[in-house]
Design a protein around this motif. Structure first.
Motif, short mmCIF file in Angstrom:
data_model
loop_
_atom_site.label_atom_id
_atom_site.label_comp_id
_atom_site.label_asym_id
_atom_site.label_seq_id
_atom_site.Cartn_x
_atom_site.Cartn_y
_atom_site.Cartn_z
N SER A 300 0.84 -1.20 0.00
CA SER A 300 0.00 0.00 0.00
C SER A 300 0.88 1.25 0.00
O SER A 300 1.13 1.84 1.03
N LEU A 301 1.39 1.60 -1.17
CA LEU A 301 2.14 2.85 -1.30
C LEU A 301 1.12 3.95 -1.55
O LEU A 301 0.45 3.97 -2.57
N THR A 302 1.02 4.83 -0.63
CA THR A 302 -0.01 5.87 -0.78
C THR A 302 0.40 6.93 -1.79
O THR A 302 -0.41 7.71 -2.24
N ALA A 303 1.68 6.97 -2.11
CA ALA A 303 2.13 8.05 -3.01
C ALA A 303 1.68 7.81 -4.44
O ALA A 303 1.57 6.68 -4.86
N GLU B 183 7.28 -2.16 5.05
CA GLU B 183 6.36 -1.55 4.10
C GLU B 183 5.74 -0.29 4.65
O GLU B 183 5.56 0.70 3.93
N LEU B 186 8.27 2.50 4.43
CA LEU B 186 8.42 2.94 3.03
C LEU B 186 7.24 3.82 2.62
O LEU B 186 7.41 4.87 2.00
N SER B 187 6.07 3.34 2.99
CA SER B 187 4.85 4.04 2.62
C SER B 187 4.83 5.44 3.23
O SER B 187 4.50 6.43 2.55
N PHE B 190 7.31 7.64 1.33
CA PHE B 190 6.77 8.03 0.01
C PHE B 190 5.79 9.18 0.16
O PHE B 190 5.82 10.14 -0.63
#
Lengths: 303, 194
Positions: A300-303, B183, B186-187, B190
Protein backbone atom coordinates in the motif's frame (compact mmCIF):
# COMPACT_ATOMS: atom_id res chain seq x y z
CA UNK A 1 18.11 58.11 -11.95
CA UNK A 2 14.38 58.20 -11.31
CA UNK A 3 13.39 56.56 -8.01
CA UNK A 4 10.61 54.00 -8.07
CA UNK A 5 7.95 53.85 -5.35
CA UNK A 6 6.74 50.61 -3.72
CA UNK A 7 3.31 51.14 -5.32
CA UNK A 8 4.92 51.51 -8.76
CA UNK A 9 6.87 48.31 -8.18
CA UNK A 10 3.62 46.57 -7.29
CA UNK A 11 1.93 47.76 -10.50
CA UNK A 12 4.90 47.08 -12.77
CA UNK A 13 5.72 43.66 -11.35
CA UNK A 14 2.07 42.67 -11.83
CA UNK A 15 2.28 43.88 -15.43
CA UNK A 16 5.61 42.16 -16.11
CA UNK A 17 4.26 38.95 -14.61
CA UNK A 18 1.18 39.17 -16.84
CA UNK A 19 3.16 39.60 -20.06
CA UNK A 20 6.18 37.38 -19.33
CA UNK A 21 5.73 35.24 -16.22
CA UNK A 22 8.88 36.80 -14.76
CA UNK A 23 8.33 37.15 -11.01
CA UNK A 24 9.84 40.27 -9.42
CA UNK A 25 9.24 41.54 -5.92
CA UNK A 26 9.87 44.67 -3.84
CA UNK A 27 13.50 43.68 -3.27
CA UNK A 28 14.21 44.39 -6.95
CA UNK A 29 13.79 48.18 -6.87
CA UNK A 30 17.32 48.63 -8.28
CA UNK A 31 16.44 46.37 -11.19
CA UNK A 32 13.36 48.37 -12.13
CA UNK A 33 15.32 51.59 -11.86
CA UNK A 34 18.39 50.56 -13.84
CA UNK A 35 16.48 48.67 -16.52
CA UNK A 36 13.25 50.62 -16.89
CA UNK A 37 14.51 54.08 -15.88
CA UNK A 38 15.96 54.69 -19.37
CA UNK A 39 12.60 53.70 -20.92
CA UNK A 40 10.74 56.23 -18.75
CA UNK A 41 13.18 58.89 -19.97
CA UNK A 42 13.27 57.79 -23.59
CA UNK A 43 9.50 58.07 -23.87
CA UNK A 44 9.41 61.36 -22.00
CA UNK A 45 7.14 59.91 -19.30
CA UNK A 46 6.58 61.42 -15.88
CA UNK A 47 7.20 58.27 -13.83
CA UNK A 48 7.08 54.46 -13.70
CA UNK A 49 3.32 54.48 -13.07
CA UNK A 50 2.82 56.24 -16.40
CA UNK A 51 5.10 53.70 -18.10
CA UNK A 52 2.94 50.92 -16.73
CA UNK A 53 -0.31 52.67 -17.72
CA UNK A 54 0.96 53.39 -21.24
CA UNK A 55 2.14 49.80 -21.67
CA UNK A 56 -1.21 48.37 -20.56
CA UNK A 57 -3.45 50.71 -22.53
CA UNK A 58 -1.26 51.89 -25.41
CA UNK A 59 -1.98 50.73 -28.93
CA UNK A 60 0.29 48.00 -30.27
CA UNK A 61 2.92 45.97 -28.50
CA UNK A 62 5.85 48.31 -28.99
CA UNK A 63 6.17 49.44 -25.38
CA UNK A 64 5.42 45.96 -24.03
CA UNK A 65 8.27 44.58 -26.14
CA UNK A 66 10.63 47.30 -24.96
CA UNK A 67 9.79 46.56 -21.32
CA UNK A 68 10.23 42.80 -21.80
CA UNK A 69 13.55 43.35 -23.62
CA UNK A 70 14.75 45.57 -20.79
CA UNK A 71 13.58 43.45 -17.87
CA UNK A 72 14.58 39.99 -19.13
CA UNK A 73 18.05 38.86 -18.16
CA UNK A 74 20.21 37.80 -21.10
CA UNK A 75 22.97 36.06 -19.24
CA UNK A 76 24.43 33.36 -21.45
CA UNK A 77 27.70 32.14 -22.85
CA UNK A 78 29.03 29.60 -25.31
CA UNK A 79 29.21 26.06 -23.86
CA UNK A 80 27.77 27.26 -20.54
CA UNK A 81 28.55 24.73 -17.76
CA UNK A 82 30.14 22.49 -20.42
CA UNK A 83 28.64 19.29 -18.87
CA UNK A 84 25.46 19.26 -20.99
CA UNK A 85 27.50 19.56 -24.20
CA UNK A 86 29.75 16.67 -23.22
CA UNK A 87 26.59 14.73 -22.39
CA UNK A 88 25.17 15.60 -25.79
CA UNK A 89 28.33 14.51 -27.60
CA UNK A 90 29.06 11.33 -25.65
CA UNK A 91 25.66 9.99 -24.69
CA UNK A 92 22.50 11.69 -25.94
CA UNK A 93 23.27 12.13 -29.64
CA UNK A 94 24.85 8.68 -30.13
CA UNK A 95 21.92 7.03 -28.29
CA UNK A 96 19.25 8.97 -30.16
CA UNK A 97 20.87 8.45 -33.54
CA UNK A 98 21.17 4.71 -32.87
CA UNK A 99 17.54 4.51 -31.79
CA UNK A 100 16.29 6.60 -34.70
CA UNK A 101 18.47 4.84 -37.28
CA UNK A 102 17.02 1.49 -36.26
CA UNK A 103 13.56 2.88 -36.92
CA UNK A 104 14.30 4.99 -40.00
CA UNK A 105 13.24 3.82 -43.41
CA UNK A 106 15.49 3.84 -46.47
CA UNK A 107 13.70 6.85 -47.94
CA UNK A 108 13.33 9.12 -44.94
CA UNK A 109 16.52 10.36 -43.28
CA UNK A 110 16.95 10.21 -39.52
CA UNK A 111 15.40 13.34 -38.11
CA UNK A 112 16.16 15.05 -34.82
CA UNK A 113 14.46 18.09 -33.34
CA UNK A 114 16.23 20.07 -30.64
CA UNK A 115 14.71 22.99 -28.76
CA UNK A 116 16.47 25.63 -26.71
CA UNK A 117 13.48 27.00 -24.81
CA UNK A 118 15.12 30.20 -23.58
CA UNK A 119 17.93 30.72 -26.03
CA UNK A 120 18.68 34.36 -25.17
CA UNK A 121 21.15 35.69 -27.74
CA UNK A 122 21.71 32.26 -29.31
CA UNK A 123 24.95 31.00 -27.73
CA UNK A 124 23.33 27.75 -26.52
CA UNK A 125 21.85 26.96 -29.93
CA UNK A 126 25.13 27.56 -31.73
CA UNK A 127 27.05 25.55 -29.11
CA UNK A 128 24.71 22.62 -29.86
CA UNK A 129 25.20 23.19 -33.59
CA UNK A 130 28.98 23.06 -33.12
CA UNK A 131 28.72 19.79 -31.15
CA UNK A 132 26.54 18.30 -33.93
CA UNK A 133 28.96 19.44 -36.62
CA UNK A 134 31.98 18.05 -34.77
CA UNK A 135 30.29 14.76 -33.97
CA UNK A 136 28.72 14.03 -37.34
CA UNK A 137 31.14 15.96 -39.57
CA UNK A 138 30.46 15.30 -43.26
CA UNK A 139 27.64 12.89 -42.34
CA UNK A 140 25.68 15.85 -40.95
CA UNK A 141 23.86 16.25 -44.26
CA UNK A 142 22.55 12.69 -44.06
CA UNK A 143 20.42 13.67 -41.07
CA UNK A 144 17.52 16.04 -40.87
CA UNK A 145 18.42 18.05 -37.80
CA UNK A 146 16.39 21.07 -36.78
CA UNK A 147 17.41 23.40 -33.98
CA UNK A 148 14.79 25.77 -32.63
CA UNK A 149 15.71 28.67 -30.36
CA UNK A 150 12.99 30.66 -28.61
CA UNK A 151 13.12 33.53 -26.16
CA UNK A 152 10.73 36.12 -24.78
CA UNK A 153 12.95 39.03 -25.80
CA UNK A 154 12.68 40.38 -29.34
CA UNK A 155 16.09 42.01 -29.05
CA UNK A 156 17.71 38.73 -27.92
CA UNK A 157 16.03 36.79 -30.75
CA UNK A 158 17.15 39.41 -33.25
CA UNK A 159 20.77 39.02 -32.18
CA UNK A 160 20.52 35.22 -32.09
CA UNK A 161 19.12 35.31 -35.58
CA UNK A 162 21.90 37.57 -36.86
CA UNK A 163 24.42 35.27 -35.19
CA UNK A 164 26.78 38.16 -34.54
CA UNK A 165 28.77 38.53 -31.35
CA UNK A 166 31.10 41.16 -29.93
CA UNK A 167 34.55 40.55 -28.55
CA UNK A 168 33.36 40.08 -24.95
CA UNK A 169 30.61 37.63 -25.88
CA UNK A 170 33.02 35.58 -27.98
CA UNK A 171 35.62 35.52 -25.21
CA UNK A 172 33.08 33.92 -22.86
CA UNK A 173 33.27 30.17 -23.32
CA UNK A 174 34.31 29.83 -26.95
CA UNK A 175 37.72 28.21 -27.43
CA UNK A 176 39.98 29.87 -30.00
CA UNK A 177 40.04 26.87 -32.36
CA UNK A 178 36.23 26.76 -32.50
CA UNK A 179 36.05 30.52 -33.05
CA UNK A 180 38.30 30.34 -36.08
CA UNK A 181 36.56 27.26 -37.44
CA UNK A 182 32.92 28.20 -37.03
CA UNK A 183 32.85 32.01 -37.11
CA UNK A 184 34.02 34.65 -39.53
CA UNK A 185 35.03 38.23 -38.69
CA UNK A 186 32.18 40.71 -39.17
CA UNK A 187 32.74 44.40 -38.42
CA UNK A 188 34.10 44.77 -34.91
CA UNK A 189 32.89 41.26 -33.95
CA UNK A 190 32.24 37.78 -35.31
CA UNK A 191 29.43 36.05 -37.17
CA UNK A 192 28.47 32.37 -37.08
CA UNK A 193 29.17 30.62 -40.39
CA UNK A 194 26.25 30.03 -42.74
CA UNK A 195 26.14 26.22 -42.55
CA UNK A 196 25.69 26.34 -38.76
CA UNK A 197 23.28 29.26 -38.98
CA UNK A 198 21.19 27.30 -41.47
CA UNK A 199 20.60 24.52 -38.92
CA UNK A 200 18.72 26.86 -36.59
CA UNK A 201 15.46 28.79 -36.54
CA UNK A 202 14.70 31.44 -33.96
CA UNK A 203 11.42 32.86 -32.85
CA UNK A 204 9.91 34.83 -30.01
CA UNK A 205 8.01 32.75 -27.47
CA UNK A 206 6.51 33.41 -24.05
CA UNK A 207 6.90 30.13 -22.14
CA UNK A 208 3.78 30.98 -20.12
CA UNK A 209 1.65 30.58 -23.25
CA UNK A 210 0.76 27.25 -24.95
CA UNK A 211 3.59 25.81 -27.06
CA UNK A 212 2.11 22.41 -27.97
CA UNK A 213 1.86 23.55 -31.60
CA UNK A 214 5.67 23.45 -31.85
CA UNK A 215 5.38 19.65 -32.10
CA UNK A 216 7.52 16.99 -30.40
CA UNK A 217 11.20 17.37 -29.60
CA UNK A 218 13.93 14.79 -29.08
CA UNK A 219 16.01 17.08 -26.90
CA UNK A 220 14.84 20.10 -24.92
CA UNK A 221 17.21 22.52 -23.25
CA UNK A 222 15.40 24.52 -20.59
CA UNK A 223 18.26 25.88 -18.56
CA UNK A 224 18.25 28.75 -16.09
CA UNK A 225 14.90 30.19 -17.12
CA UNK A 226 12.39 28.51 -14.77
CA UNK A 227 14.31 30.11 -11.90
CA UNK A 228 12.77 33.46 -12.89
CA UNK A 229 9.23 32.06 -12.46
CA UNK A 230 7.12 31.37 -9.37
CA UNK A 231 7.29 27.79 -7.98
CA UNK A 232 3.74 27.12 -9.29
CA UNK A 233 4.61 28.35 -12.79
CA UNK A 234 7.81 26.30 -12.71
CA UNK A 235 5.78 23.13 -12.05
CA UNK A 236 3.33 23.96 -14.83
CA UNK A 237 6.14 24.70 -17.28
CA UNK A 238 7.85 21.34 -16.76
CA UNK A 239 4.48 19.52 -16.93
CA UNK A 240 3.94 21.16 -20.32
CA UNK A 241 7.49 20.40 -21.43
CA UNK A 242 6.78 16.74 -20.66
CA UNK A 243 3.97 17.05 -23.21
CA UNK A 244 6.26 18.08 -26.08
CA UNK A 245 9.10 15.64 -25.37
CA UNK A 246 9.37 12.46 -27.46
CA UNK A 247 8.82 9.33 -25.31
CA UNK A 248 12.56 8.58 -25.41
CA UNK A 249 13.52 12.28 -25.48
CA UNK A 250 15.91 14.13 -23.22
CA UNK A 251 15.36 17.20 -21.05
CA UNK A 252 18.33 19.21 -19.85
CA UNK A 253 17.89 21.80 -17.12
CA UNK A 254 20.28 24.23 -15.46
CA UNK A 255 23.22 23.01 -13.42
CA UNK A 256 21.76 24.44 -10.20
CA UNK A 257 18.20 23.29 -10.88
CA UNK A 258 16.39 20.08 -9.90
CA UNK A 259 13.03 18.59 -10.85
CA UNK A 260 12.82 16.56 -7.65
CA UNK A 261 9.54 17.59 -6.09
CA UNK A 262 8.82 19.86 -9.07
CA UNK A 263 7.61 17.51 -11.79
CA UNK A 264 6.95 13.82 -11.10
CA UNK A 265 6.66 13.01 -14.80
CA UNK A 266 10.43 13.10 -15.22
CA UNK A 267 13.06 10.72 -13.90
CA UNK A 268 16.58 12.03 -13.36
CA UNK A 269 19.29 9.93 -14.97
CA UNK A 270 23.02 10.19 -14.72
CA UNK A 271 25.82 9.84 -17.21
CA UNK A 272 29.28 10.28 -15.70
CA UNK A 273 28.95 13.55 -13.79
CA UNK A 274 25.96 14.97 -15.68
CA UNK A 275 22.27 14.73 -14.93
CA UNK A 276 19.54 14.65 -17.56
CA UNK A 277 15.84 13.92 -17.36
CA UNK A 278 13.61 11.52 -19.23
CA UNK A 279 9.90 10.83 -19.07
CA UNK A 280 8.94 8.17 -16.56
CA UNK A 281 8.67 4.76 -18.09
CA UNK A 282 7.61 3.20 -14.80
CA UNK A 283 4.86 5.23 -13.17
CA UNK A 284 4.19 4.83 -9.43
CA UNK A 285 1.69 2.01 -10.14
CA UNK A 286 4.43 0.02 -11.81
CA UNK A 287 6.72 0.58 -8.85
CA UNK A 288 3.99 -0.64 -6.54
CA UNK A 289 3.47 -3.71 -8.71
CA UNK A 290 7.15 -4.47 -8.84
CA UNK A 291 7.54 -4.29 -5.06
CA UNK A 292 4.42 -6.41 -4.68
CA UNK A 293 5.87 -8.88 -7.15
CA UNK A 294 9.19 -9.12 -5.36
CA UNK A 295 7.72 -9.42 -1.89
CA UNK A 296 4.77 -11.52 -3.04
CA UNK A 297 2.44 -9.21 -1.15
CA UNK A 298 0.09 -6.38 -1.84
CA UNK A 299 1.82 -3.10 -1.06
CA UNK A 300 0.00 0.00 0.00
CA UNK A 301 2.14 2.85 -1.30
CA UNK A 302 -0.01 5.87 -0.78
CA UNK A 303 2.13 8.05 -3.01
CA UNK B 1 27.39 46.72 -31.87
CA UNK B 2 27.08 50.38 -32.90
CA UNK B 3 23.53 51.12 -31.95
CA UNK B 4 24.10 54.47 -30.25
CA UNK B 5 21.47 57.19 -30.52
CA UNK B 6 23.45 60.42 -31.04
CA UNK B 7 22.49 64.10 -30.94
CA UNK B 8 24.87 66.44 -32.81
CA UNK B 9 24.73 70.12 -31.79
CA UNK B 10 26.66 72.71 -33.81
CA UNK B 11 25.81 76.12 -35.25
CA UNK B 12 28.06 75.43 -38.23
CA UNK B 13 25.97 73.58 -40.87
CA UNK B 14 29.08 72.15 -42.55
CA UNK B 15 30.33 70.44 -39.37
CA UNK B 16 26.82 69.14 -38.63
CA UNK B 17 26.39 67.64 -42.08
CA UNK B 18 29.90 66.23 -42.15
CA UNK B 19 29.44 64.43 -38.83
CA UNK B 20 26.12 63.02 -40.01
CA UNK B 21 27.65 61.88 -43.29
CA UNK B 22 30.48 60.06 -41.48
CA UNK B 23 28.51 58.54 -38.59
CA UNK B 24 25.21 57.44 -40.16
CA UNK B 25 26.80 54.83 -42.50
CA UNK B 26 28.72 53.41 -39.49
CA UNK B 27 25.40 52.34 -37.96
CA UNK B 28 24.78 55.21 -35.56
CA UNK B 29 21.41 56.90 -35.39
CA UNK B 30 21.90 60.66 -35.76
CA UNK B 31 19.77 63.69 -34.87
CA UNK B 32 21.00 67.21 -35.73
CA UNK B 33 20.41 70.47 -33.83
CA UNK B 34 21.64 73.90 -34.97
CA UNK B 35 21.70 75.50 -31.53
CA UNK B 36 21.41 74.86 -27.81
CA UNK B 37 17.71 75.65 -27.66
CA UNK B 38 16.92 73.08 -30.38
CA UNK B 39 19.14 70.55 -28.64
CA UNK B 40 17.19 70.93 -25.40
CA UNK B 41 13.93 70.41 -27.31
CA UNK B 42 15.24 67.13 -28.77
CA UNK B 43 16.53 66.02 -25.38
CA UNK B 44 13.08 66.64 -23.90
CA UNK B 45 11.53 64.31 -26.43
CA UNK B 46 13.95 61.39 -26.54
CA UNK B 47 16.86 59.79 -24.76
CA UNK B 48 20.27 60.04 -26.40
CA UNK B 49 23.20 57.78 -25.63
CA UNK B 50 25.61 60.48 -26.72
CA UNK B 51 25.39 64.24 -27.24
CA UNK B 52 28.20 65.69 -29.39
CA UNK B 53 28.13 69.45 -28.92
CA UNK B 54 30.20 72.39 -30.05
CA UNK B 55 31.49 74.29 -27.03
CA UNK B 56 31.24 77.81 -28.46
CA UNK B 57 27.83 78.55 -29.90
CA UNK B 58 26.00 81.85 -30.16
CA UNK B 59 22.83 82.21 -28.08
CA UNK B 60 21.72 80.41 -24.97
CA UNK B 61 22.41 77.78 -23.91
CA UNK B 62 25.92 77.36 -25.27
CA UNK B 63 27.89 74.08 -25.26
CA UNK B 64 28.39 74.16 -21.50
CA UNK B 65 24.64 74.78 -21.10
CA UNK B 66 23.84 71.76 -23.30
CA UNK B 67 26.34 69.67 -21.32
CA UNK B 68 24.80 70.68 -18.00
CA UNK B 69 21.25 70.06 -19.26
CA UNK B 70 22.21 66.63 -20.58
CA UNK B 71 23.93 65.64 -17.34
CA UNK B 72 20.99 66.92 -15.30
CA UNK B 73 18.40 65.18 -17.42
CA UNK B 74 19.92 61.74 -17.49
CA UNK B 75 22.79 59.71 -16.14
CA UNK B 76 22.72 57.61 -19.32
CA UNK B 77 23.74 60.34 -21.73
CA UNK B 78 27.44 60.83 -22.37
CA UNK B 79 28.58 64.20 -23.70
CA UNK B 80 31.46 64.74 -26.15
CA UNK B 81 32.61 68.34 -26.64
CA UNK B 82 34.01 69.86 -29.82
CA UNK B 83 36.37 72.79 -29.23
CA UNK B 84 38.40 75.24 -31.25
CA UNK B 85 42.07 75.67 -30.31
CA UNK B 86 41.34 78.72 -28.21
CA UNK B 87 38.92 76.98 -25.89
CA UNK B 88 40.99 74.06 -24.56
CA UNK B 89 41.01 75.51 -21.05
CA UNK B 90 37.25 75.78 -21.15
CA UNK B 91 37.12 72.19 -22.39
CA UNK B 92 39.07 71.06 -19.36
CA UNK B 93 36.56 72.92 -17.20
CA UNK B 94 33.79 71.13 -19.10
CA UNK B 95 35.38 67.76 -18.39
CA UNK B 96 35.18 68.62 -14.72
CA UNK B 97 31.48 69.39 -15.22
CA UNK B 98 30.92 65.85 -16.46
CA UNK B 99 31.78 65.68 -20.15
CA UNK B 100 33.04 62.26 -21.20
CA UNK B 101 35.72 63.67 -23.48
CA UNK B 102 36.55 66.48 -25.88
CA UNK B 103 37.82 66.69 -29.44
CA UNK B 104 39.56 69.58 -31.15
CA UNK B 105 38.19 71.02 -34.36
CA UNK B 106 38.52 70.25 -37.17
CA UNK B 107 37.13 66.88 -36.14
CA UNK B 108 39.35 63.89 -36.72
CA UNK B 109 36.76 61.22 -37.54
CA UNK B 110 39.02 58.31 -36.78
CA UNK B 111 39.46 59.74 -33.30
CA UNK B 112 35.72 60.41 -32.93
CA UNK B 113 34.92 56.83 -33.97
CA UNK B 114 37.31 55.47 -31.33
CA UNK B 115 35.63 57.62 -28.66
CA UNK B 116 32.16 56.46 -29.72
CA UNK B 117 33.16 52.81 -29.87
CA UNK B 118 34.55 53.15 -26.37
CA UNK B 119 31.24 54.59 -25.15
CA UNK B 120 29.29 51.80 -26.90
CA UNK B 121 31.58 49.21 -25.35
CA UNK B 122 31.14 50.75 -21.91
CA UNK B 123 27.35 50.72 -22.28
CA UNK B 124 27.40 47.09 -23.43
CA UNK B 125 29.61 46.08 -20.55
CA UNK B 126 27.46 47.79 -17.96
CA UNK B 127 24.39 45.98 -19.32
CA UNK B 128 26.29 42.69 -19.25
CA UNK B 129 27.40 43.36 -15.68
CA UNK B 130 23.83 44.10 -14.63
CA UNK B 131 22.52 40.93 -16.31
CA UNK B 132 25.28 38.92 -14.70
CA UNK B 133 24.47 40.32 -11.27
CA UNK B 134 20.76 39.62 -11.65
CA UNK B 135 21.36 36.12 -13.03
CA UNK B 136 23.68 35.40 -10.11
CA UNK B 137 21.16 36.67 -7.54
CA UNK B 138 18.28 34.67 -9.01
CA UNK B 139 20.38 31.53 -9.50
CA UNK B 140 21.65 31.72 -5.94
CA UNK B 141 18.13 32.06 -4.51
CA UNK B 142 16.76 29.24 -6.66
CA UNK B 143 19.75 27.01 -5.93
CA UNK B 144 19.31 27.60 -2.20
CA UNK B 145 15.66 26.48 -2.44
CA UNK B 146 16.66 23.43 -4.48
CA UNK B 147 19.36 22.43 -2.01
CA UNK B 148 16.95 22.85 0.90
CA UNK B 149 14.38 20.65 -0.83
CA UNK B 150 16.96 17.96 -1.62
CA UNK B 151 18.37 18.08 1.92
CA UNK B 152 14.89 17.48 3.33
CA UNK B 153 14.38 14.53 1.02
CA UNK B 154 17.78 13.12 1.85
CA UNK B 155 16.90 13.39 5.54
CA UNK B 156 13.60 11.53 5.00
CA UNK B 157 15.36 8.77 3.08
CA UNK B 158 18.11 8.50 5.69
CA UNK B 159 15.46 8.22 8.36
CA UNK B 160 13.56 5.47 6.56
CA UNK B 161 16.76 3.53 5.91
CA UNK B 162 17.60 3.78 9.58
CA UNK B 163 14.12 2.54 10.58
CA UNK B 164 14.27 -0.34 8.12
CA UNK B 165 17.67 -1.29 9.52
CA UNK B 166 16.26 -1.29 13.04
CA UNK B 167 13.29 -3.39 11.94
CA UNK B 168 15.48 -5.95 10.23
CA UNK B 169 17.55 -6.32 13.41
CA UNK B 170 14.43 -7.13 15.47
CA UNK B 171 15.03 -10.86 15.14
CA UNK B 172 12.44 -11.61 17.82
CA UNK B 173 9.70 -10.62 15.34
CA UNK B 174 8.28 -12.97 12.73
CA UNK B 175 9.45 -12.31 9.11
CA UNK B 176 5.89 -11.37 8.14
CA UNK B 177 5.68 -8.79 10.89
CA UNK B 178 9.03 -7.27 9.92
CA UNK B 179 7.99 -7.09 6.27
CA UNK B 180 4.78 -5.31 7.25
CA UNK B 181 6.78 -2.79 9.28
CA UNK B 182 9.26 -2.18 6.45
CA UNK B 183 6.36 -1.55 4.10
CA UNK B 184 4.79 0.88 6.47
CA UNK B 185 8.09 2.81 6.83
CA UNK B 186 8.42 2.94 3.03
CA UNK B 187 4.85 4.04 2.62
CA UNK B 188 5.28 6.84 5.18
CA UNK B 189 8.46 8.05 3.45
CA UNK B 190 6.77 8.03 0.01
CA UNK B 191 3.95 10.13 1.40
CA UNK B 192 6.35 12.61 2.92
CA UNK B 193 8.42 13.21 -0.20
CA UNK B 194 5.63 13.44 -2.74
Amino acid sequence: MKKITPEEIRQLSRYIYDVSGIALDQSKAYLFETRLGPLVEAHGLADYAELCRKARTGPGKQLENEIVDAISTNETLFFRDNGPFELLRNKILPDLIDARSARASKILPVSLRIWSAACSTGQEVYSVAIVLKELLQQDLNRYRIKLLGTDISDAAIAQASRGTYGKFEIERGLPRDKLVKYFRPAGAGWKIKDDLRAMATFRKLNLMLPFGALGKFDIVFCRNVAIYFTPQDRKKLFERLAGVLAPDGYLIIGATESLTGVCPRFTPRRHLRSIYYQLNTAPKNELRKSIAHRTGRRVSLTA
Amino acid sequence: MRNLNILVVDDDPVTRKLIEKKLAPAGFSITLAENGRRALEHMGRELFDVVITDLMMPGEPDGIGVLKAARKKSGYTEVLLLTGHASVDTAVEAMKAGAADYLQKPVNFHELMIRLDRIAEYKNLSKTALDLREAMDVTECAAAETIQELELRAAVLQDVLHKIGETLRQTDLAPDQRLAMVESHLSAAFTEVS
